[in-house]
Design an enzyme around this catalytic site. Sequence first.
Site, PDB file in Angstrom:
ATOM      1  N   LYS A  21     -27.864  -8.568   0.377  1.00  0.00           N
ATOM      2  CA  LYS A  21     -29.017  -8.175   1.187  1.00  0.00           C
ATOM      3  C   LYS A  21     -29.387  -6.713   0.920  1.00  0.00           C
ATOM      4  O   LYS A  21     -30.563  -6.387   0.726  1.00  0.00           O
ATOM      5  CB  LYS A  21     -28.671  -8.335   2.677  1.00  0.00           C
ATOM      6  CG  LYS A  21     -29.600  -7.595   3.610  1.00  0.00           C
ATOM      7  CD  LYS A  21     -29.203  -7.747   5.055  1.00  0.00           C
ATOM      8  CE  LYS A  21     -28.163  -6.780   5.563  1.00  0.00           C
ATOM      9  NZ  LYS A  21     -28.649  -5.440   5.912  1.00  0.00           N
ATOM     10  N   ASN A  22     -28.375  -5.836   0.912  1.00  0.00           N
ATOM     11  CA  ASN A  22     -28.671  -4.405   0.814  1.00  0.00           C
ATOM     12  C   ASN A  22     -29.069  -3.969  -0.590  1.00  0.00           C
ATOM     13  O   ASN A  22     -29.381  -2.800  -0.822  1.00  0.00           O
ATOM     14  CB  ASN A  22     -27.490  -3.579   1.343  1.00  0.00           C
ATOM     15  CG  ASN A  22     -27.371  -3.713   2.862  1.00  0.00           C
ATOM     16  OD1 ASN A  22     -28.288  -4.212   3.526  1.00  0.00           O
ATOM     17  ND2 ASN A  22     -26.247  -3.287   3.406  1.00  0.00           N
ATOM     18  N   CYS A 115     -31.281   2.172  17.262  1.00  0.00           N
ATOM     19  CA  CYS A 115     -30.422   1.258  16.534  1.00  0.00           C
ATOM     20  C   CYS A 115     -29.089   1.198  17.241  1.00  0.00           C
ATOM     21  O   CYS A 115     -28.595   2.203  17.720  1.00  0.00           O
ATOM     22  CB  CYS A 115     -30.235   1.793  15.123  1.00  0.00           C
ATOM     23  SG  CYS A 115     -29.094   0.813  14.193  1.00  0.00           S
ATOM     24  N   ARG A 120     -29.152   7.179  13.692  1.00  0.00           N
ATOM     25  CA  ARG A 120     -29.274   7.088  12.232  1.00  0.00           C
ATOM     26  C   ARG A 120     -30.530   7.833  11.831  1.00  0.00           C
ATOM     27  O   ARG A 120     -31.572   7.241  11.596  1.00  0.00           O
ATOM     28  CB  ARG A 120     -29.337   5.629  11.789  1.00  0.00           C
ATOM     29  CG  ARG A 120     -28.059   4.880  12.043  1.00  0.00           C
ATOM     30  CD  ARG A 120     -28.230   3.408  11.800  1.00  0.00           C
ATOM     31  NE  ARG A 120     -28.239   3.065  10.384  1.00  0.00           N
ATOM     32  CZ  ARG A 120     -28.505   1.839   9.937  1.00  0.00           C
ATOM     33  NH1 ARG A 120     -28.802   0.881  10.786  1.00  0.00           N
ATOM     34  NH2 ARG A 120     -28.483   1.588   8.652  1.00  0.00           N
ATOM     35  N   ARG A 395     -29.875 -11.746  10.507  1.00  0.00           N
ATOM     36  CA  ARG A 395     -30.398 -10.682   9.636  1.00  0.00           C
ATOM     37  C   ARG A 395     -29.547 -10.551   8.384  1.00  0.00           C
ATOM     38  O   ARG A 395     -30.052 -10.125   7.341  1.00  0.00           O
ATOM     39  CB  ARG A 395     -30.359  -9.324  10.376  1.00  0.00           C
ATOM     40  CG  ARG A 395     -31.334  -9.225  11.509  1.00  0.00           C
ATOM     41  CD  ARG A 395     -31.244  -7.875  12.153  1.00  0.00           C
ATOM     42  NE  ARG A 395     -31.496  -6.825  11.147  1.00  0.00           N
ATOM     43  CZ  ARG A 395     -31.338  -5.533  11.369  1.00  0.00           C
ATOM     44  NH1 ARG A 395     -30.920  -5.109  12.536  1.00  0.00           N
ATOM     45  NH2 ARG A 395     -31.595  -4.664  10.425  1.00  0.00           N
TER      46      ARG A 395
END
Length: 417
Positions: A21-22, A115, A120, A395
């Site tokens: 995903k990242n 978040c 962040r 997600r």
Amino acid sequence: MHLLIAGGRELSGTVAVEGAKNAVLPACAASLLTDEPVIVHRVPPLRDVRTIIAVIRELGKEVEYSDGTVTIRHGRPLQPNPSREYVEQMRASFLVLGPLLARLGRAEVPLPGGCTIGPRPVDYHLQGLRALGAAVREEGDGTIVLTAEKLRGTRFRLPYPSVGATEQLLMAAALADGDTTIENASREPEVLDLVELLRGMGARIETSADGFNVEGVPALHGTEHTVIPDRLEAGTYLIAGAITRGRVTVADVRPEHLASLAQVLGEAGARVETSADAVTVEGGGRLRPVAVRTAPYPGFPTDLQPPLVSLLSLAEGESTVQDTVFPTRFGYVDELIRMGARIAVAGGTARITGVKGLHGADLVAPDIRAGAALVLAGLAARGESRIAGLDQLDRGYADLEGKLTRLGAKIERRDVQ
Ligand code: EPU
């Protein structure tokens, strides 16, 4: 919707791992750097992937997604402003900033919203883009507006090897005038995967001792790219094998990306076997306690910190887990305590006194990886657990219940009150 888990079953078998995903999220953002087609393979069916696709469609791209392949083509002229809704849903939407600025000389992006894994900020992204020549101002409604007639190569030292800021700067520098040196950069596998993709698009990027040298080019072209396997998904299933005292193999992975996890699991007494493209973990008896610190790659990944804490909550003795990357990423610990775990968190470190067993509970997944930690605890616990907050799990984990069921878990998604 909830996940219902009847815990206490050993998991065994082999699980197929999705593309990372990242790595997909920055790859989609990078497609904005060209009008030519960018084709990305091994793209997992995840909510975050759908969000980045919606973002780049909104910005003008035509996107098709089927059978694990995303094809991104020129649609309408690029727009400089993704909507707040998407950036609030997913912080990685912010990655379009660098490409938009490089292509259009302008980008307007709402500040990423709150978040659950702690503060962040995006200050390093903005400092780096400023060093490349962007003017940055913040509007009253929290929108960041960046403008630059032309980005210019520079030397920039990141205060911390941030993954997102490194990706942002690599993309912006690829089209800048002249050379850029990014020092103290992140060297996570997902960042190197983006570098591969950018090179495929014609970018000139070399790795240096602690970062990257980017020689700006006037334009980039289309490419076709297969993203790396998802080491975080893989790691989660390996920990599932260990926590249920079963034997789980993750196939079609890059074992070197899982080396820090393999080392920790080995120290804790699990049996770890590695082949060219697979890793197997076998649980067995009660694990030994370990002391772990998360750190940028090749250190132990912060994203596997919550699953590891679930595992260590059942070890024999006191473990410590310090998260140096996100020191406040322990919000889920209260849920583990409700399952019978003994954990105290102070100063970014969890002190875990192992217990013999956990019991099922009604739980809420606060973020992707914390959700995974609760699922793992539920799999090992006596009795039934009910986990809400599936939006978060969806997600980052594709077909979580299907994959776990095939390994022998009793888990289902249900619409229960
Ligand atoms: N930081 C700043 N200022 C910045 C950027 C980062 O202070 O401008 C700090 C952060 O607050 C944090 C540290 O630097 O303390 C590291 O943050 P980083 O920028 O490296 O994280 P990220 O790019 O926001 C990515 C992953 C995360 C993963 C982290 C750390 C993506 C889309 N997200 O986030 O993945 O936890 O790196 O490895 O790549 C997940 O997949 O569940 C996830 C949260």
